[in-house]
Design an enzyme around this catalytic site. Sequence first.
Site, PDB file in Angstrom:
ATOM      1  N   PRO A  11       0.845  -1.209   0.000  1.00 25.81           N
ATOM      2  CA  PRO A  11       0.000   0.000   0.000  1.00 25.81           C
ATOM      3  C   PRO A  11       0.877   1.256   0.000  1.00 25.81           C
ATOM      4  O   PRO A  11       1.811   1.363   0.782  1.00 25.81           O
ATOM      5  CB  PRO A  11      -0.797  -0.103   1.310  1.00 25.81           C
ATOM      6  CG  PRO A  11      -0.630  -1.505   1.775  1.00 25.81           C
ATOM      7  CD  PRO A  11       0.652  -2.017   1.205  1.00 25.81           C
ATOM      8  N   GLU A  12       0.568   2.173  -0.905  1.00 22.09           N
ATOM      9  CA  GLU A  12       1.284   3.448  -0.962  1.00 22.09           C
ATOM     10  C   GLU A  12       0.290   4.560  -0.616  1.00 22.09           C
ATOM     11  O   GLU A  12      -0.829   4.284  -0.182  1.00 22.09           O
ATOM     12  CB  GLU A  12       1.907   3.634  -2.351  1.00 22.09           C
ATOM     13  CG  GLU A  12       2.871   2.489  -2.717  1.00 22.09           C
ATOM     14  CD  GLU A  12       3.516   2.639  -4.084  1.00 22.09           C
ATOM     15  OE1 GLU A  12       3.621   3.763  -4.587  1.00 22.09           O
ATOM     16  OE2 GLU A  12       3.910   1.611  -4.665  1.00 22.09           O
TER      17      GLU A  12
END
Length: 273
Positions: free
Chosen positions: A2-3
């Site tokens: 996840p960014e």
Amino acid sequence: MPELPEVETIKNELVPHIVGRRVTGVTLCWEGVVRKPSVEEFRSRLIGKTITGLSRRGKYLIFSLSSGEALIIHLKMTGSLLLKPASAEPDKFDRAIVYLDGETELHFRDPRKFGAMWLVNDVNSVVAKLGPEPLDENFSPQVLLERLAKRKAPVKALLFDQNFIAGIGNMYADETLYDARIHPLRSGASLSQEEVERLHHSIQEVLLAAIGNKGASVDTYFRPGGELGTAHFEFRVAHGLGGKLCQRCGTPIERILVRNRGTYFCPKCQPQN
Ligand SMILES: [Zn+2]
């Protein structure tokens, strides 16, 4: 992993369900998920407190508590936070479950166990070193230009360096450089003012578009309700599109390694010189 767009989506979708809720219990299915303080203190200082707000800094989620402390969560490679009804069956990959009043549970699911939780008085004890927020109004092209000057590292490596700029990881670094037509191995200092302005614009465009699509569900990213994001359907180079043809010019997308990260780019649209 996840960014920024995934963590921002998680934050946005959790807020209506958890802010104002009181923590009534905590189960640590795997105690190693707690980095600070001790497991006993973590439980006793969290239970009974009300969640008064939720914010994001880089890839960290920051839950403000009525005690003045904050619960900080980093999802790392494979973490997700899932909202479930009371007495939901734990998943075999659940590492922590936070029980909230109002019949809601927050399950921290993390197959690879890199994710982490902190309970701290001072948020800066965890996030102080992070670089600027790319969607903050203070993050101007001039700020980016000043940060890139004198940096000999490849621009791709700078983009995923959390102390250089917060929230961007491997996927969105590739998408951003493709959008800006900048070769991933160009050194930071070599970029012209015009290229930096293009890069700044692309960083914000790419991140905002991905937030609009609720993040990219490659690997194990889920939104809090269990739904998937769709940002990856719009990827032009990132995440394994090597060999596919560039949408702009038809040249095959190439893969190289930059600081050991698989990196995808169009050799024609993103020339090295
Ligand atoms: Zn191309």
